[in-house]
Design a protein around this motif. Structure first.
Motif, PDB file in Angstrom:
ATOM      1  N   LEU A 249     -15.675 -29.408 -17.290  1.00  8.99           N
ATOM      2  CA  LEU A 249     -16.665 -28.859 -16.366  1.00  8.99           C
ATOM      3  C   LEU A 249     -15.899 -28.166 -15.222  1.00  8.99           C
ATOM      4  O   LEU A 249     -14.843 -28.841 -14.616  1.00  8.99           O
ATOM      5  CB  LEU A 249     -17.475 -29.974 -15.455  1.00  8.99           C
ATOM      6  N   GLU A 250     -16.389 -27.035 -14.779  1.00 10.12           N
ATOM      7  CA  GLU A 250     -15.698 -25.918 -13.834  1.00 10.12           C
ATOM      8  C   GLU A 250     -16.394 -26.243 -12.443  1.00 10.12           C
ATOM      9  O   GLU A 250     -15.396 -26.409 -11.491  1.00 10.12           O
ATOM     10  CB  GLU A 250     -15.670 -24.810 -14.279  1.00 10.12           C
ATOM     11  N   PHE A 251     -17.418 -26.106 -12.341  1.00  6.17           N
ATOM     12  CA  PHE A 251     -18.187 -26.275 -10.967  1.00  6.17           C
ATOM     13  C   PHE A 251     -19.622 -26.693 -11.236  1.00  6.17           C
ATOM     14  O   PHE A 251     -20.038 -26.404 -12.455  1.00  6.17           O
ATOM     15  CB  PHE A 251     -18.134 -25.259 -10.340  1.00  6.17           C
ATOM     16  N   SER A 252     -20.226 -27.140 -10.319  1.00 13.50           N
ATOM     17  CA  SER A 252     -21.764 -27.272 -10.179  1.00 13.50           C
ATOM     18  C   SER A 252     -22.206 -26.657  -8.931  1.00 13.50           C
ATOM     19  O   SER A 252     -21.592 -26.721  -7.742  1.00 13.50           O
ATOM     20  CB  SER A 252     -22.180 -28.723 -10.225  1.00 13.50           C
ATOM     21  N   GLU A 253     -23.381 -25.996  -9.007  1.00 10.97           N
ATOM     22  CA  GLU A 253     -24.003 -25.098  -7.793  1.00 10.97           C
ATOM     23  C   GLU A 253     -24.361 -26.054  -6.931  1.00 10.97           C
ATOM     24  O   GLU A 253     -24.982 -27.062  -6.996  1.00 10.97           O
ATOM     25  CB  GLU A 253     -25.036 -24.423  -8.355  1.00 10.97           C
ATOM     26  N   ALA A 254     -24.307 -25.936  -5.605  1.00  9.41           N
ATOM     27  CA  ALA A 254     -24.716 -26.633  -4.537  1.00  9.41           C
ATOM     28  C   ALA A 254     -26.209 -26.027  -4.081  1.00  9.41           C
ATOM     29  O   ALA A 254     -26.633 -25.644  -2.974  1.00  9.41           O
ATOM     30  CB  ALA A 254     -23.959 -26.213  -3.579  1.00  9.41           C
ATOM     31  N   TYR A 255     -27.169 -25.871  -5.090  1.00  9.83           N
ATOM     32  CA  TYR A 255     -28.403 -25.159  -4.916  1.00  9.83           C
ATOM     33  C   TYR A 255     -29.290 -25.632  -5.870  1.00  9.83           C
ATOM     34  O   TYR A 255     -28.894 -25.742  -7.261  1.00  9.83           O
ATOM     35  CB  TYR A 255     -28.410 -23.690  -4.814  1.00  9.83           C
ATOM     36  N   VAL A 256     -30.443 -26.018  -5.560  1.00 10.28           N
ATOM     37  CA  VAL A 256     -31.323 -26.399  -6.383  1.00 10.28           C
ATOM     38  C   VAL A 256     -32.840 -25.380  -6.563  1.00 10.28           C
ATOM     39  O   VAL A 256     -33.298 -25.377  -5.461  1.00 10.28           O
ATOM     40  CB  VAL A 256     -31.933 -27.832  -6.162  1.00 10.28           C
ATOM     41  N   ASP A 257     -32.990 -25.069  -7.863  1.00  5.27           N
ATOM     42  CA  ASP A 257     -33.881 -23.871  -7.769  1.00  5.27           C
ATOM     43  C   ASP A 257     -35.567 -24.688  -7.413  1.00  5.27           C
ATOM     44  O   ASP A 257     -35.724 -25.652  -8.129  1.00  5.27           O
ATOM     45  CB  ASP A 257     -34.194 -23.543  -9.503  1.00  5.27           C
ATOM     46  N   PRO A 258     -36.041 -24.115  -6.373  1.00  4.08           N
ATOM     47  CA  PRO A 258     -37.273 -24.943  -5.905  1.00  4.08           C
ATOM     48  C   PRO A 258     -38.235 -24.933  -6.836  1.00  4.08           C
ATOM     49  O   PRO A 258     -39.232 -25.489  -6.801  1.00  4.08           O
ATOM     50  CB  PRO A 258     -37.639 -24.027  -4.774  1.00  4.08           C
ATOM     51  N   THR A 259     -38.185 -23.665  -7.824  1.00  6.36           N
ATOM     52  CA  THR A 259     -39.348 -23.429  -8.907  1.00  6.36           C
ATOM     53  C   THR A 259     -39.245 -24.496  -9.980  1.00  6.36           C
ATOM     54  O   THR A 259     -40.015 -25.132 -10.550  1.00  6.36           O
ATOM     55  CB  THR A 259     -39.194 -22.031  -9.389  1.00  6.36           C
ATOM     56  N   THR A 260     -38.000 -24.557 -10.551  1.00  6.21           N
ATOM     57  CA  THR A 260     -37.822 -25.883 -11.706  1.00  6.21           C
ATOM     58  C   THR A 260     -37.135 -26.825 -11.367  1.00  6.21           C
ATOM     59  O   THR A 260     -37.124 -27.936 -12.028  1.00  6.21           O
ATOM     60  CB  THR A 260     -36.729 -25.011 -12.530  1.00  6.21           C
ATOM     61  N   GLY A 261     -36.623 -27.272  -9.911  1.00  6.50           N
ATOM     62  CA  GLY A 261     -36.221 -28.660  -9.673  1.00  6.50           C
ATOM     63  C   GLY A 261     -34.791 -28.628 -10.520  1.00  6.50           C
ATOM     64  O   GLY A 261     -34.562 -29.771 -10.705  1.00  6.50           O
ATOM     65  N   THR A 262     -34.179 -27.696 -10.887  1.00  9.90           N
ATOM     66  CA  THR A 262     -32.857 -27.891 -11.883  1.00  9.90           C
ATOM     67  C   THR A 262     -31.746 -27.259 -10.833  1.00  9.90           C
ATOM     68  O   THR A 262     -31.843 -26.367 -10.091  1.00  9.90           O
ATOM     69  CB  THR A 262     -32.895 -27.234 -12.915  1.00  9.90           C
ATOM     70  N   TYR A 263     -30.466 -27.371 -11.223  1.00  9.64           N
ATOM     71  CA  TYR A 263     -29.250 -26.610 -10.626  1.00  9.64           C
ATOM     72  C   TYR A 263     -28.325 -26.394 -11.801  1.00  9.64           C
ATOM     73  O   TYR A 263     -28.439 -27.040 -12.984  1.00  9.64           O
ATOM     74  CB  TYR A 263     -28.595 -27.727  -9.674  1.00  9.64           C
ATOM     75  N   THR A 264     -27.399 -25.386 -11.519  1.00 13.67           N
ATOM     76  CA  THR A 264     -26.635 -25.106 -13.023  1.00 13.67           C
ATOM     77  C   THR A 264     -25.157 -25.761 -12.937  1.00 13.67           C
ATOM     78  O   THR A 264     -24.541 -25.931 -11.584  1.00 13.67           O
ATOM     79  CB  THR A 264     -26.582 -23.369 -12.834  1.00 13.67           C
TER      80      THR A 264
END
Length: 391
Positions: A249-264
């Motif tokens: 794992l390289e990194f995870s985004e510090a942002y949750v998509d408000p439409t889907t409720g997911t992050y990358t």
């Protein structure tokens, strides 16, 4: 019909006789003994492969494409020449700049000598102070002319070098959008070609924010211990086969998509054989942590009650069947991960659950479950009501 159904289970299970005063023998069931263990907690995530580097090649000077020097679809190295633009005009500009620099440098020694001579004569009042000031100004102007000429030479050299369009990165080069003889302009919108670095390759995965919160709660409660910074990731391809190399794992985004409720999340995988290409759909297993003192309960032993709660049957030390609601924390292969409600050495009924109910007496036989298929692999010793094995 009932006897045929019983025979299909592979056990010698019996039902109670319906006649007055008659009772059937105890039901026979297959059991496994459960013991606590440290289990790797993995999240199954879907995603797509992405080139680790992606560069569009555009000209930085205008002109006619004179030559294409690469094979489309091949691997190129960083700095390798891809195209040549007709450089006659740029060569002439460069030669003119070099000549101007030579002329400016030639005037510098004369100005320097004149200033030095005037500085000697001024002490003898042989020259006016204005003449000395003019000599100093002439020398400063000569030095400025040299600096300007050098800058012009450097600019002309840069533009001349840019007639050789080079690969900005190493990777696999795509098809060329323009052919030899085409006119190009500086920083045009149409890319000449694209280079993608495929080794290593990235995989962008999506994870729900709910799962993230559940994991952090498990960590706070001590049920899960994080594996550290070097999180391993395994990959399943669209064909169902497992990718042979492990990524991280390289990194995870510090942002949750408000439409889907997911992050990358982004994982990186070695790709020496170029088996993975950008845009492929994949399934990834991300090792999130270690669940300590947990139990792996075969999924075949778990059903659901009328309220939808997962339940399983256990064979107690008194030989009676106990129905229990489980708190499932996820799945590991063909098993459910359970951290509470089970004690070390308890016997879980994995075969014959259709023919027992809570409070019924039964006789258990130890069985082995195939971890790959989840099916009963072999049967061993019977266990007594006290939990002792008998041959």
């Amino acid at each position: 019909m009932i006897s045929g159904l019983l025979a299909a289970t592979g056990l010698h299970s019996q039902v109670y006789a319906q006649g007055a005063g008659q009772a059937a023998p105890k039901a026979q069931v297959g059991v496994v003994e459960l013991h606590p263990q440290s289990v790797a907690v993995t999240a199954k995530l879907s995603g797509r492969t992405v080139a680790s580097l992606d560069a569009e090649v555009r000209p930085q000077v205008g002109g006619i494409i004179e030559e294409r020097l690469f094979k489309e679809g091949s691997e190129v190295k960083a700095g390798e020449i891809l195209y040549r633009i007709d450089d006659d005009a740029y060569q002439a500009t460069y030669d003119s700049a070099v000549a101007a620099l030579t002329r400016a440098e030639a005037a510098l020694p004369s100005a320097q000598t004149k200033l030095e001579r005037y500085e000697e004569l001024i002490s003898q009042n042989a020259v006016a102070k204005q003449d000395l000031d003019d000599a100093r100004a002439t020398l400063a102007q000569a030095k400025a002319d040299v600096a300007s000429a050098k800058a012009n030479v450097q600019t002309a050299k840069i533009n001349l070098d840019r007639t050789k369009i080079r690969a900005p990165i190493a990777g696999r080069i795509e098809s060329s959008s323009l052919s030899v003889g085409a006119l190009v302009t500086a920083s045009q919108t149409t890319a000449l070609t694209t280079i993608r670095q495929l080794d290593p390759i990235n995989v962008d995965l999506t994870q729900s924010s709910t799962n993230l919160l559940n994991l952090r709660k498990a960590v706070r409660e001590g049920r899960v211990k994080l594996t550290g910074d070097n999180v391993q990731v395994r990959l399943d391809l669209e064909t169902g086969e497992e990718y042979p190399l492990t990524g991280h794992l390289e990194f995870s985004e510090a942002y949750v998509d408000p439409t889907t409720g997911t992050y990358t999340l982004r994982a990186e995988f070695p790709n020496p054989d170029r088996l993975l290409l950008p845009g492929m759909y994949v399934q990834a297993a991300v090792e999130e942590g270690i669940a300590q003192n947990s139990y792996l309960v075969p999924q075949r032993a778990v059903t659901r009650n009328a309220r939808g709660e997962p339940i399983a049957f256990f064979l107690g030390q008194d030989g009676k069947v106990d129905e229990r609601i489980l708190e499932v924390n996820g799945n590991v292969g063909n098993n459910w991960l359970v951290s509470e409600g089970i004690s070390d050495g308890e016997r879980l009924i994995v075969e014959g659950t259709l023919f027992v109910k809570a409070g019924q007496e039964a006789t258990g036989t130890l069985v082995t479950i195939n971890e790959t298929t989840g099916e009963v692999e072999s049967r061993g010793d019977a266990v007594t009501n006290q939990g002792e094995k008998t041959n």
